[in-house]
Design an enzyme around this catalytic site. Structure first.
Site, PDB file in Angstrom:
ATOM      1  N   ASP A  80     -17.579 -11.192 -50.920  1.00 32.91           N
ATOM      2  CA  ASP A  80     -18.326 -10.328 -49.998  1.00 32.91           C
ATOM      3  C   ASP A  80     -18.665 -11.072 -48.712  1.00 32.91           C
ATOM      4  OD1 ASP A  80     -20.129 -11.984 -51.476  1.00 32.91           O
ATOM      5  OD2 ASP A  80     -21.806 -10.687 -50.999  1.00 32.91           O
ATOM      6  N   GLU A 145     -22.456 -12.637 -53.505  1.00 30.06           N
ATOM      7  CA  GLU A 145     -23.205 -13.861 -53.193  1.00 30.06           C
ATOM      8  C   GLU A 145     -24.238 -13.602 -52.118  1.00 30.06           C
ATOM      9  OE1 GLU A 145     -24.543 -17.404 -51.112  1.00 30.06           O
ATOM     10  OE2 GLU A 145     -23.416 -15.775 -50.236  1.00 30.06           O
TER      11      GLU A 145
END
Ligand SMILES: CSCC[C@H](NC=O)C(=O)O
Ligand SMILES: [Zn+2]
Ligand SMILES: [Zn+2]
Length: 424
Positions: A80, A145
């Site tokens: 991400d 994350e």
């Protein structure tokens, strides 16, 4: 030439990954997963997709070693990226435009799609050179994350799958370096998200009086700002590194009495609050900080309260982030330094990562984890507008990982499985 062709293929593959919009809060993990699986297929790696949380896929790739009894190597990266304000970029954040200097512009070009792809490209080079690993190499691509890693690295680290992987060392992200030295991170700061609230009697906007909510809050804000400046001065003076001081940054400020035409101007509000992002080095005195919050920055005597929205998550029982040894007691540290140097990389002093990363989930298991993103001579642009990475720098990083993977997967600790003659 064939070399130029290969380099342009490498850059094209990086661009393809960068073009997938995996930006929070609604990352396209379906596309990133499909892309990574197709890369894995072309590399003849074993692959599995773990979905501990629905729609939060972890792509786990495996290059089996010839000695499965040895602890394995895990190269981790997150898929991400943070959101971007598209209109403020020179080139669209998912366009992966390359300018005349060879700078590749994209959200994730530094944080950290570069690293994920470099792992794969290094494997590609090693495979085509005929290299065979002794230790098994795992490469994980984890989601989320940027929002704490709870559905990603944390789920992986606490799974039975992970136990079976018998991991001995984890590599994860670091930061770009504006100078020629690569940066290595052995720990990270704790993140405390603090909200302080004040209350006081409301009153006429024209009246000077003590103990209003605004005055109570601002006394705290002034004091916090002085503390912030004292910490920042240590960094500015070069006395301490960024990861070695306590940072305080105000994330929001909320008060006022709304009305249909805007805030009421001649009324002093009865409540006010402020939120702070606080980052604390592993060696800091947590008790004294907590005391300052309770006694100076949110004292009941000034009608103040405080609460934490997240405080030292995924750290030890005392709320301290765990650190990885950077001396000869940790052979992985020495090996890493040597492997980077072998690839002509220079290294700075070991550092504490100023923010949080997935590495903490692995350190919490007692595993050594080192943060490293091979980007030297590069401005630090993670989470900023116009994030970019130079293609020559990206290519250098692949050679560095080639050297690291070679060293790590070939390492046999003399005590356990190494040639016993080493010990004689
Ligand atoms: C504290 S969990 C959030 C993790 C996030 N990581 C990257 O920026 C960070 O804010 O550091
Ligand atoms: Zn990151
Ligand atoms: Zn980030």
């Amino acid at each position: 030439s064939p070399i130029q062709d290969e380099q342009s293929n490498i850059i094209s593959r990086f661009q393809l990954y960068l073009q997938i919009n995996t930006s929070q809060p609604s990352p396209d993990y379906h596309k990133s997963t499909q892309f990574l699986l197709s890369q894995s297929l072309s590399l003849s790696l074993e692959s599995q997709v773990l979905e501990f949380v629905h729609r939060k896929p972890i792509v786990l790739l495996k290059w089996p070693g010839s000695d499965p009894s040895l602890p394995s190597i895990l190269l981790n990266s997150h898929t991400d990226v943070v959101p971007s304000e598209h209109s403020k970029w020179l080139h669209p954040p998912f366009g992966s435009h390359i300018d005349e200097q060879g700078n590749i512009f994209a959200r994730g070009s530094q944080d950290m799609k570069c690293v994920g792809m470099q792992y794969l490209e290094a494997v590609r080079k090693l495979k085509s050179s005929g290299f065979h690993p002794k230790r098994t190499l795992y490469i994980s691509f984890v989601p989320d994350e940027e929002i704490g890693g709870f559905a990603g690295a944390q789920k992986l680290a606490s799974s039975d799958v992970f136990k079976d992987m018998n991991v001995g060392i984890v590599l994860d992200e670091g930061l770009a370096s504006p100078n020629e030295n690569y940066r290595l991170f052995y720990g990270e700061r704790a993140a405390w998200m603090l909200v302080i609230k004040s209350s006081g009697a409301p009153g006429h906007g024209a009246k000077l009086y003590d103990n209003s909510a605004m005055e109570n809050l601002f006394m705290s804000i002034e004091s916090i700002r002085r503390f912030r400046a004292s910490q920042f001065d240590l960094v500015k003076a070069g006395v301490k590194a960024e990861g070695e001081v306590i940072s305080f940054n105000m994330a929001f400020l909320k008060s006022g009495t709304p009305s249909p035409t805007g805030f009421v101007m001649n009324l002093q509000p009865s409540e006010a609050e402020a939120g702070f992002d606080i980052r604390i080095p592993p060696m800091a005195n947590l008790e004294s900080l907590e005391k300052r919050i309770a006694e100076e920055w949110a004292p009941a005597s000034r009608n103040m309260t405080f609460e934490f929205r997240g405080k030292g998550i995924l750290h030890d029982d005392l709320g301290r982030p765990l650190v990885t040894a950077t001396d000869s007691s940790n052979p992985w540290w020495t090996l890493l330094e040597e492997a980077i140097k072998q690839a002509n990389g220079k290294i700075g002093k070991p550092e504490i990562f100023p923010a949080s990363t997935d590495a903490r989930s692995f350190r919490l298991l007692g595993l050594p984890a080192i943060g490293f993103s091979p980007m030297a001579n590069t401005p630090i642009l993670l989470h900023d507008h116009n994030e970019f990475l130079n293609q020559a720098e990206y290519l250098k990083g692949i050679d560095v990982y080639e050297s690291i993977i070679r060293a790590y997967t070939s390492y046999t600790s003399p005590g356990r499985h190494g040639d016993s003659r080493d010990e004689l």
